[in-house]
Write an enzyme that holds these catalytic residues in place. Structure first.
Site, short mmCIF file in Angstrom:
data_model
loop_
_atom_site.label_atom_id
_atom_site.label_comp_id
_atom_site.label_asym_id
_atom_site.label_seq_id
_atom_site.Cartn_x
_atom_site.Cartn_y
_atom_site.Cartn_z
N HIS A 94 0.86 -1.19 0.00
CA HIS A 94 0.00 0.00 0.00
C HIS A 94 0.89 1.25 0.00
O HIS A 94 1.98 1.25 0.58
CB HIS A 94 -0.92 0.00 1.23
N GLU A 166 -3.34 2.67 -7.40
CA GLU A 166 -3.55 3.71 -6.39
C GLU A 166 -2.74 4.94 -6.75
O GLU A 166 -1.56 5.02 -6.42
CB GLU A 166 -2.91 3.24 -5.08
N GLY A 239 -10.92 3.34 0.98
CA GLY A 239 -10.36 3.71 2.28
C GLY A 239 -11.42 4.27 3.19
O GLY A 239 -12.34 3.57 3.63
P1 13P Z 1 -9.22 6.95 0.82
O1 13P Z 1 -10.43 6.30 0.19
O2 13P Z 1 -9.39 7.18 2.29
O3 13P Z 1 -8.73 8.13 0.08
O4 13P Z 1 -8.05 5.84 0.71
C1 13P Z 1 -7.84 5.14 -0.45
C2 13P Z 1 -6.90 4.04 -0.12
O5 13P Z 1 -5.77 4.25 0.25
C3 13P Z 1 -7.41 2.67 -0.21
O6 13P Z 1 -6.50 1.74 0.30
#
Ligand code: 13P
Length: 265
Positions: A94, A166, A239
């Site tokens: 991550h 991501e 997230g």
């Molecule tokens: P958010 O949805 O809080 O921006 O995070 C995304 C994320 O890192 C998913 O692992």
């Protein structure tokens, strides 16, 4: 046909009783369905109690991280071997692990191998920072992260893995995910296409077709159908929105509606 996958990454939120309450609420609201897979990634602390509480017809569990050695003098770490009976998936690499905890390519490569060795399906996260994007380095970054992380895996193992794109610049800092910047569908299309092409080139047609690729930037219900329309996107790594049972349920329902309307035709 790749099954839609929605993963709720609870990050470092919720103590064990709060996590249990959230799971209880989600289990009340979300019916078991075969056509969408839903995975919850609570903190390491809650994995054991939630593994007893979870209705496996509705949800599977994932770890957010684990250490790549199976056991030994590694104070403070928990290995994939220790959690293999609790989880189906593990998030690996991550962006917060890479950038806050300085996990390097070698460590992530070792973690991918450890997950697979322990029969846990890895959800490998890859993605560029804002600086990388501004410098025109997005594809190079994706290439380097994929090349290293997948290098110890067979085509069959890659085919059964999940890759989350991501964009680091589209992840919230935890203050307010609802107002956070969301990547544009065409940016996601380009990156996801690149990821799938890489897998096809290196591991063959079948792996490229079957590997599931998720969008892992901030997700809210409003973006679900538009992003599922993007060629090659199979779901979301959510997230902040996964901590709110109503919003997370709305995300799942938006995916069902999209699917009912015919999905990717
Ligand atoms: P958010 O949805 O809080 O921006 O995070 C995304 C994320 O890192 C998913 O692992």
């Amino acid at each position: 046909m790749r099954k839609i996958l929605i993963v709720g990454n609870w990050k470092m939120h919720l103590n064990a009783s709060q996590a249990s309450l959230l799971l209880h609420r989600l289990q009340e609201r979300i019916p078991g369905r075969r056509d969408i897979e839903i995975v919850l990634a609570p903190s390491m602390l809650s994995l054991q109690p939630l593994s007893v509480q979870v209705d496996r017809r509705k949800f599977r569990l994932a770890s957010q991280n684990a250490y790549w050695r199976d056991e030994g003098p590694f104070t403070g770490e928990v290995s994939f071997t220790m959690i293999r009976d609790l989880v189906s998936y593990a998030i690996v690499g991550h962006s917060e692990r890479r950038h806050v905890f300085n996990e390097d390519l070698e460590t992530i490569k070792n973690k991918m191998a450890a997950a697979v060795r322990n029969e846990i399906m890895p959800i490998l996260c890859v993605g560029e920072t804002k600086q990388d994007r501004d410098d025109g380095e997005t594809k190079q970054v994706l290439h380097d992260q994929l090349m290293s992380a997948l290098s110890n895996l067979t085509a069959g193992e890659v085919q059964d893995s999940v890759i989350a794109y991501e964009p680091v610049w589209a992840i919230s800092d935890g203050s307010n995910y609802t107002e956070h910047i969301v990547a544009k569908p065409h940016q996601v299309a380009e990156a996801v296409n690149y990821i799938r092409r890489y897998v096809t080139d290196v591991f063959g047609e079948k792996a490229g077709k079957q590997v599931r690729v998720l969008y892992g930037g901030s997700t809210v219900p409003e973006i679900v159908s538009g992003f599922l329309d993007v060629e090659g996107v199979d779901g979301f790594l959510v997230g902040g929105a996964s901590l709110n049972y109503q919003v997370f349920t709305d995300i799942i329902e938006a995916a069902w509606r999209w699917q009912r309307k015919g999905g990717k035709e």
